[in-house]
Design a protein around this motif. Structure first.
Motif, PDB file in Angstrom:
ATOM      1  N   THR A 115       0.822  -1.210   0.000  1.00  7.67           N
ATOM      2  CA  THR A 115       0.000   0.000   0.000  1.00  7.67           C
ATOM      3  C   THR A 115       0.857   1.262   0.000  1.00  7.67           C
ATOM      4  O   THR A 115       0.497   2.249  -0.652  1.00  7.67           O
ATOM      5  N   VAL A 116       1.978   1.242   0.711  1.00  8.76           N
ATOM      6  CA  VAL A 116       2.878   2.397   0.680  1.00  8.76           C
ATOM      7  C   VAL A 116       3.423   2.596  -0.732  1.00  8.76           C
ATOM      8  O   VAL A 116       3.463   3.715  -1.246  1.00  8.76           O
ATOM      9  N   THR A 117       3.815   1.505  -1.369  1.00  7.98           N
ATOM     10  CA  THR A 117       4.353   1.595  -2.733  1.00  7.98           C
ATOM     11  C   THR A 117       3.310   2.126  -3.709  1.00  7.98           C
ATOM     12  O   THR A 117       3.608   2.994  -4.536  1.00  7.98           O
ATOM     13  N   GLN A 118       2.091   1.642  -3.619  1.00  2.45           N
ATOM     14  CA  GLN A 118       1.052   2.072  -4.555  1.00  2.45           C
ATOM     15  C   GLN A 118       0.638   3.520  -4.338  1.00  2.45           C
ATOM     16  O   GLN A 118       0.453   4.272  -5.298  1.00  2.45           O
ATOM     17  N   THR A 119       0.477   3.930  -3.070  1.00  2.24           N
ATOM     18  CA  THR A 119       0.077   5.317  -2.828  1.00  2.24           C
ATOM     19  C   THR A 119       1.198   6.287  -3.186  1.00  2.24           C
ATOM     20  O   THR A 119       0.927   7.374  -3.694  1.00  2.24           O
ATOM     21  N   LEU A 120       2.447   5.895  -2.943  1.00  2.00           N
ATOM     22  CA  LEU A 120       3.560   6.746  -3.382  1.00  2.00           C
ATOM     23  C   LEU A 120       3.574   6.850  -4.899  1.00  2.00           C
ATOM     24  O   LEU A 120       3.817   7.928  -5.456  1.00  2.00           O
ATOM     25  N   GLY A 121       3.274   5.767  -5.570  1.00  5.97           N
ATOM     26  CA  GLY A 121       3.196   5.796  -7.029  1.00  5.97           C
ATOM     27  C   GLY A 121       2.109   6.721  -7.529  1.00  5.97           C
ATOM     28  O   GLY A 121       2.296   7.453  -8.508  1.00  5.97           O
ATOM     29  N   MET A 122       0.969   6.721  -6.856  1.00  4.75           N
ATOM     30  CA  MET A 122      -0.112   7.618  -7.249  1.00  4.75           C
ATOM     31  C   MET A 122       0.263   9.078  -7.031  1.00  4.75           C
ATOM     32  O   MET A 122      -0.084   9.948  -7.836  1.00  4.75           O
ATOM     33  N   VAL A 123       0.987   9.352  -5.941  1.00  6.96           N
ATOM     34  CA  VAL A 123       1.440  10.721  -5.689  1.00  6.96           C
ATOM     35  C   VAL A 123       2.432  11.149  -6.769  1.00  6.96           C
ATOM     36  O   VAL A 123       2.369  12.277  -7.266  1.00  6.96           O
ATOM     37  N   LEU A 124       3.334  10.256  -7.130  1.00  9.48           N
ATOM     38  CA  LEU A 124       4.289  10.595  -8.188  1.00  9.48           C
ATOM     39  C   LEU A 124       3.590  10.834  -9.518  1.00  9.48           C
ATOM     40  O   LEU A 124       4.032  11.670 -10.316  1.00  9.48           O
ATOM     41  N   MET A 125       2.502  10.110  -9.771  1.00  4.03           N
ATOM     42  CA  MET A 125       1.753  10.326 -11.012  1.00  4.03           C
ATOM     43  C   MET A 125       1.065  11.687 -11.024  1.00  4.03           C
ATOM     44  O   MET A 125       0.795  12.239 -12.088  1.00  4.03           O
ATOM     45  N   LEU A 126       0.781  12.241  -9.853  1.00  6.79           N
ATOM     46  CA  LEU A 126       0.205  13.583  -9.793  1.00  6.79           C
ATOM     47  C   LEU A 126       1.237  14.639 -10.167  1.00  6.79           C
ATOM     48  O   LEU A 126       0.906  15.657 -10.763  1.00  6.79           O
ATOM     49  N   TRP A 127       2.482  14.424  -9.780  1.00  3.41           N
ATOM     50  CA  TRP A 127       3.506  15.439  -9.961  1.00  3.41           C
ATOM     51  C   TRP A 127       4.264  15.289 -11.264  1.00  3.41           C
ATOM     52  O   TRP A 127       4.740  16.273 -11.812  1.00  3.41           O
ATOM     53  N   TRP A 128       4.447  14.059 -11.725  1.00  2.00           N
ATOM     54  CA  TRP A 128       5.170  13.808 -12.965  1.00  2.00           C
ATOM     55  C   TRP A 128       4.182  13.564 -14.092  1.00  2.00           C
ATOM     56  O   TRP A 128       2.989  13.489 -13.889  1.00  2.00           O
ATOM     57  N   LEU A 167       4.137  -1.756  11.251  1.00  2.47           N
ATOM     58  CA  LEU A 167       2.815  -1.724  10.625  1.00  2.47           C
ATOM     59  C   LEU A 167       2.172  -0.352  10.805  1.00  2.47           C
ATOM     60  O   LEU A 167       1.575   0.192   9.877  1.00  2.47           O
ATOM     61  N   GLY A 168       2.326   0.224  11.991  1.00  2.00           N
ATOM     62  CA  GLY A 168       1.807   1.566  12.239  1.00  2.00           C
ATOM     63  C   GLY A 168       2.479   2.619  11.374  1.00  2.00           C
ATOM     64  O   GLY A 168       1.830   3.526  10.852  1.00  2.00           O
ATOM     65  N   ILE A 169       3.795   2.490  11.199  1.00  2.66           N
ATOM     66  CA  ILE A 169       4.528   3.435  10.353  1.00  2.66           C
ATOM     67  C   ILE A 169       4.055   3.331   8.907  1.00  2.66           C
ATOM     68  O   ILE A 169       3.828   4.342   8.240  1.00  2.66           O
ATOM     69  N   TYR A 170       3.882   2.103   8.426  1.00  2.79           N
ATOM     70  CA  TYR A 170       3.409   1.916   7.054  1.00  2.79           C
ATOM     71  C   TYR A 170       1.991   2.438   6.882  1.00  2.79           C
ATOM     72  O   TYR A 170       1.667   3.023   5.845  1.00  2.79           O
ATOM     73  N   LEU A 171       1.144   2.248   7.876  1.00  2.00           N
ATOM     74  CA  LEU A 171      -0.221   2.775   7.791  1.00  2.00           C
ATOM     75  C   LEU A 171      -0.230   4.303   7.811  1.00  2.00           C
ATOM     76  O   LEU A 171      -1.012   4.935   7.093  1.00  2.00           O
ATOM     77  N   LEU A 172       0.643   4.911   8.609  1.00  2.00           N
ATOM     78  CA  LEU A 172       0.732   6.372   8.624  1.00  2.00           C
ATOM     79  C   LEU A 172       1.241   6.922   7.292  1.00  2.00           C
ATOM     80  O   LEU A 172       0.738   7.940   6.803  1.00  2.00           O
ATOM     81  N   LEU A 173       2.233   6.259   6.708  1.00  2.00           N
ATOM     82  CA  LEU A 173       2.717   6.692   5.394  1.00  2.00           C
ATOM     83  C   LEU A 173       1.635   6.558   4.329  1.00  2.00           C
ATOM     84  O   LEU A 173       1.474   7.443   3.483  1.00  2.00           O
ATOM     85  N   THR A 174       0.881   5.465   4.388  1.00  2.00           N
ATOM     86  CA  THR A 174      -0.215   5.273   3.438  1.00  2.00           C
ATOM     87  C   THR A 174      -1.273   6.358   3.617  1.00  2.00           C
ATOM     88  O   THR A 174      -1.777   6.913   2.639  1.00  2.00           O
ATOM     89  N   ALA A 175      -1.599   6.674   4.869  1.00  2.00           N
ATOM     90  CA  ALA A 175      -2.587   7.724   5.138  1.00  2.00           C
ATOM     91  C   ALA A 175      -2.082   9.087   4.667  1.00  2.00           C
ATOM     92  O   ALA A 175      -2.843   9.876   4.097  1.00  2.00           O
ATOM     93  N   LEU A 176      -0.805   9.360   4.874  1.00  2.00           N
ATOM     94  CA  LEU A 176      -0.229  10.628   4.432  1.00  2.00           C
ATOM     95  C   LEU A 176      -0.285  10.767   2.917  1.00  2.00           C
ATOM     96  O   LEU A 176      -0.733  11.798   2.395  1.00  2.00           O
ATOM     97  N   PHE A 177       0.133   9.722   2.212  1.00  2.00           N
ATOM     98  CA  PHE A 177       0.087   9.770   0.746  1.00  2.00           C
ATOM     99  C   PHE A 177      -1.354   9.838   0.241  1.00  2.00           C
ATOM    100  O   PHE A 177      -1.644  10.505  -0.748  1.00  2.00           O
ATOM    101  N   SER A 178      -2.263   9.154   0.923  1.00  2.00           N
ATOM    102  CA  SER A 178      -3.673   9.194   0.524  1.00  2.00           C
ATOM    103  C   SER A 178      -4.265  10.579   0.713  1.00  2.00           C
ATOM    104  O   SER A 178      -5.074  11.030  -0.094  1.00  2.00           O
ATOM    105  N   LEU A 179      -3.863  11.265   1.795  1.00  2.00           N
ATOM    106  CA  LEU A 179      -4.340  12.629   2.012  1.00  2.00           C
ATOM    107  C   LEU A 179      -3.818  13.575   0.939  1.00  2.00           C
ATOM    108  O   LEU A 179      -4.541  14.469   0.488  1.00  2.00           O
ATOM    109  N   VAL A 180      -2.580  13.391   0.516  1.00  6.28           N
ATOM    110  CA  VAL A 180      -2.034  14.217  -0.576  1.00  6.28           C
ATOM    111  C   VAL A 180      -2.846  14.001  -1.847  1.00  6.28           C
ATOM    112  O   VAL A 180      -3.204  14.957  -2.543  1.00  6.28           O
TER     113      VAL A 180
END
Length: 96
Positions: A28-41, A75-88
């Protein structure tokens, strides 16, 4: 040669948390980071980059989950990163 028992996780719940964090959380971290990168690139360039880089990132996150002491903490760190990327992604969607 078998592994030394003192280095293995004793609790089945910690083992389950590490496995869940590694597979699901890393994905989920990888996919949400990918979606954020697709917004910027450019969409095409980001998608091609993530075909290779996404797998490498997911495997690194998987290994980091198994190397950590606490499965619940990672697991908590990964969930927080996923939530952060999802909010972006969420706020960028409504600003456009």
């Amino acid at each position: 040669m078998p592994a030394n028992k003192k280095h293995l996780t004793q609790s089945p719940w910690q083992r389950l948390a590490k496995i869940t964090a590694g597979f699901v959380g890393g994905y989920t971290v990888t996919q949400t980071l990918g979606m954020v990168l697709m917004l910027w690139w450019d969409f095409t360039n980001a998608l091609i980059t993530l075909q290779f880089g996404g797998f490498i990132l997911w495997s690194v996150l998987l290994i980091l989950a198994f190397l950590s002491k606490s499965g619940l903490k990672i697991l908590g760190i990964y969930l927080l990163l996923t939530a952060l990327f999802s909010l972006v992604i969420y706020f960028n969607h409504f600003n456009n």
